[in-house]
Design a protein around this motif. Structure first.
Motif, PDB file in Angstrom:
ATOM      1  N   ASN A 175      49.437  79.420  40.506  1.00  0.00           N
ATOM      2  CA  ASN A 175      48.278  80.308  40.613  1.00  0.00           C
ATOM      3  C   ASN A 175      48.462  81.477  39.647  1.00  0.00           C
ATOM      4  O   ASN A 175      48.849  82.577  40.042  1.00  0.00           O
ATOM      5  CB  ASN A 175      48.131  80.815  42.050  1.00  0.00           C
ATOM      6  CG  ASN A 175      47.643  79.741  42.989  1.00  0.00           C
ATOM      7  OD1 ASN A 175      46.517  79.287  42.894  1.00  0.00           O
ATOM      8  ND2 ASN A 175      48.516  79.301  43.888  1.00  0.00           N
ATOM      9  N   GLU A 179      52.377  84.079  39.718  1.00  0.00           N
ATOM     10  CA  GLU A 179      53.084  83.219  40.666  1.00  0.00           C
ATOM     11  C   GLU A 179      54.226  82.489  39.963  1.00  0.00           C
ATOM     12  O   GLU A 179      55.314  82.354  40.520  1.00  0.00           O
ATOM     13  CB  GLU A 179      52.145  82.203  41.310  1.00  0.00           C
ATOM     14  CG  GLU A 179      52.877  81.372  42.358  1.00  0.00           C
ATOM     15  CD  GLU A 179      52.001  80.361  43.079  1.00  0.00           C
ATOM     16  OE1 GLU A 179      52.045  80.338  44.327  1.00  0.00           O
ATOM     17  OE2 GLU A 179      51.290  79.603  42.395  1.00  0.00           O
ATOM     18  N   ARG A 320      42.630  81.384  37.417  1.00  0.00           N
ATOM     19  CA  ARG A 320      43.967  81.666  37.940  1.00  0.00           C
ATOM     20  C   ARG A 320      44.871  80.438  37.858  1.00  0.00           C
ATOM     21  O   ARG A 320      45.423  79.969  38.848  1.00  0.00           O
ATOM     22  CB  ARG A 320      43.904  82.171  39.390  1.00  0.00           C
ATOM     23  CG  ARG A 320      43.101  83.420  39.601  1.00  0.00           C
ATOM     24  CD  ARG A 320      43.617  84.593  38.801  1.00  0.00           C
ATOM     25  NE  ARG A 320      45.032  84.871  39.076  1.00  0.00           N
ATOM     26  CZ  ARG A 320      45.867  85.416  38.198  1.00  0.00           C
ATOM     27  NH1 ARG A 320      45.452  85.692  36.980  1.00  0.00           N
ATOM     28  NH2 ARG A 320      47.113  85.646  38.519  1.00  0.00           N
ATOM     29  N   THR A 341      51.850  79.467  48.606  1.00  0.00           N
ATOM     30  CA  THR A 341      50.426  79.218  48.361  1.00  0.00           C
ATOM     31  C   THR A 341      50.040  77.754  48.486  1.00  0.00           C
ATOM     32  O   THR A 341      48.876  77.412  48.321  1.00  0.00           O
ATOM     33  CB  THR A 341      50.039  79.710  46.958  1.00  0.00           C
ATOM     34  OG1 THR A 341      50.842  79.026  45.989  1.00  0.00           O
ATOM     35  CG2 THR A 341      50.253  81.207  46.826  1.00  0.00           C
ATOM     36  N   THR A 344      48.006  75.145  43.485  1.00  0.00           N
ATOM     37  CA  THR A 344      46.960  75.766  42.684  1.00  0.00           C
ATOM     38  C   THR A 344      45.634  75.059  42.949  1.00  0.00           C
ATOM     39  O   THR A 344      45.612  73.859  43.233  1.00  0.00           O
ATOM     40  CB  THR A 344      47.323  75.666  41.192  1.00  0.00           C
ATOM     41  OG1 THR A 344      48.646  76.196  41.016  1.00  0.00           O
ATOM     42  CG2 THR A 344      46.350  76.436  40.335  1.00  0.00           C
ATOM     43  N   SER A 345      44.524  75.801  42.849  1.00  0.00           N
ATOM     44  CA  SER A 345      43.202  75.236  43.113  1.00  0.00           C
ATOM     45  C   SER A 345      43.001  73.914  42.377  1.00  0.00           C
ATOM     46  O   SER A 345      43.131  73.847  41.144  1.00  0.00           O
ATOM     47  CB  SER A 345      42.126  76.232  42.679  1.00  0.00           C
ATOM     48  OG  SER A 345      40.857  75.624  42.646  1.00  0.00           O
TER      49      SER A 345
END
Length: 480
Positions: A175, A179, A320, A341, A344-345
């Motif tokens: 991210n 990160e 991001r 997290t 990542t998306s």
């Protein structure tokens, strides 16, 4: 030798010998055609090559001008080469400053991000729309750490083009770069360990040291030459340093880069002492001096360097998406990511993988570098015009930051608060050090389009600094 190259060499020699000075307008294309006897296409190609090298800048409906040369400040003698920080407590202050840049009514010269209008928003949205319509349920699992395979393969290929052997499995998608940097530092340290940061340094490094309960050794970084390797060597001999968090290319806030020789020496020194390098390289693609700059990772043959970067500063901030070329630490970083997290998306990873394979990323980077160089030149000229002569403006070739030195004993925090009241943000030097030695400095983001509003802001900054100087003089005169 090609005709255009002959003209390129001739103009560069003229600039080097002082025939053309920074800011001078060159003969127009047609004037150059008449003078040289070359074709219009040949002259145009030569000027474009010089522009891509950062030697010239073009202005619409105006012509080509000699680009500004770098202006460097000498590291003040009073600044400590090595400074210890048993604990770091800066996060609250940084949060307050960054929050101020979010107000749409404030000119964000204190922001760390470039003007988003410089990014290919439409092409990125088309890529995001394409992948959104083609996503499958299994994509959520397939793009867990280490991340999207196509994206990691593309990154590995870009490393290969720099002569760096990085396998896709060594890359972890994160991210953003923050990160990547935080996970990398966490992977090679334990609470209480000593780590090296630069002085001044990117405030994210100070935040990470605070969050991970580490102890910092701040090594002076010179605006012209970068990190003081002799001071680093001394620190490595005196303290059990586990890792160094350093920017080797276009350092934030100074803008300086280490030479290839110093990068090679840095890696050799860290390998000798058994310390790791967390290399923050988010500005690597933003050089405007025509030189290709390798990361320190290029000289690493022992897995000493964890190379971190992102697309946030050169393609799109809002996605991001960053990464770390972690080598043998990749598995540990993946585990740490899964515990924080998770991943990542997925849509953002897929969209970037699609964009990088279907658009000319390098063409975008060339245009971005040209725009940044032009905008920084205009900003520097305006600040030189409006700020008092006692103010020094440090400008390294590359990136989009100006590092500005106020007269001694003038507090940039006072300037920050007074400018903020006039809807202008700057980044005071206190953000970039755990001490007070940069209290009379501030960072200025020069990536924004320059117009009447920005010119007015430069004028206001000049007025505010003159007021501070007058107040300082009155205090001195009133002392017995």
């Amino acid at each position: 030798m090609a005709k255009y190259q002959k003209l390129v060499d001739e103009i560069r020699q003229q600039i080097a010998s002082g025939v053309w000075l920074p800011g001078d307008k060159l003969p127009s294309l047609r004037e150059q055609v008449a003078r040289s006897g070359m074709s219009l296409m040949t002259v145009m190609h030569a000027y474009q090559v010089l522009e891509s090298l950062g030697t010239l800048v073009s202005r619409p409906q105006s012509g080509y001008y000699v680009a500004p040369q770098a202006e460097f400040l000498r590291q003040p003698e009073a600044h400590q080469k090595v400074q210890l920080a048993e604990s770091v407590d800066i996060n609250t202050f940084i949060f307050d400053v960054l929050q101020a840049t979010r107000d749409p009514h404030i000119l964000p010269f204190g922001s760390a991000f470039p003007d988003p209008d410089l990014f290919p928003q439409r092409a990125l949205m088309r890529s995001l729309n394409t992948v959104a319509h083609s996503m499958k349920p299994e994509d959520a699992l397939n793009n867990l750490p280490p991340g999207n395979e196509a994206l990691r393969k593309t990154l590995a290929q870009r490393y290969a083009m720099q002569g760096i052997a990085v396998a896709p499995d060594e890359i972890v998608i994160t991210n953003g770069a923050m990160e990547a940097l935080n996970l990398s530092l966490q992977a090679v340290t334990e609470p209480g360990d000593w780590v090296v940061v630069e002085n001044p340094c990117f405030y994210g490094a100070l935040q990470a040291v605070e969050r991970l309960k580490l102890r910092a050794v701040a090594i002076a970084s010179d605006p012209q030459h970068g990190l003081d390797l002799d001071a680093l060597r001394e620190a490595l001999s005196r303290w059990p340093i586990k890792a160094c968090w350093l920017m080797t290319n276009y350092q934030n806030p100074l803008g300086c880069s280490l030479s290839d020789e110093k990068k090679a020496q840095l890696v050799s020194l860290l390998q000798e002492k058994g310390a790791f390098l967390i290399e923050d390289d988010v500005y690597a693609e933003l050089g405007t001096d025509g030189e290709h700059r390798h990361p320190a990772r290029y000289w690493d043959s022992q897995g000493t360097v964890l190379h971190c970067s992102s697309f946030s500063k050169n393609l799109v901030a809002g996605f991001r998406v960053g990464w770390v070329a972690a080598g043998r630490h990749a598995a540990k970083i993946q585990r740490l990511q899964l515990m924080s997290t998770l991943s990542t998306s997925v849509p953002m990873q897929l969209a970037l993988a699609h964009y990088l394979t279907s658009n000319s990323y390098d063409r975008h980077l060339r245009a971005l570098r040209r725009s940044l160089a032009q905008r920084k030149m205009l900003a520097r000229r305006a600040l030189t015009r409006w700020l008092p002569p006692e103010v020094n403006i440090n400008d390294a070739q590359g990136g989009y930051f100006l590092w500005i030195e106020l007269p001694p004993d003038l507090d940039a925090m006072q300037l920050y608060y007074r400018a903020l009241a006039r809807n202008i943000s700057i980044a005071p030097g206190k953000m970039f050090s755990s001490g007070d030695q940069y209290a009379n400095y501030f960072r200025f983001n020069a990536s924004w389009a320059w117009g009447d509003e920005q010119e007015q802001a430069a004028r206001i900054l000049g007025e505010l600094i003159r007021t501070l100087l007058d107040e300082q003089q009155k205090r001195l005169l009133s002392q017995p």
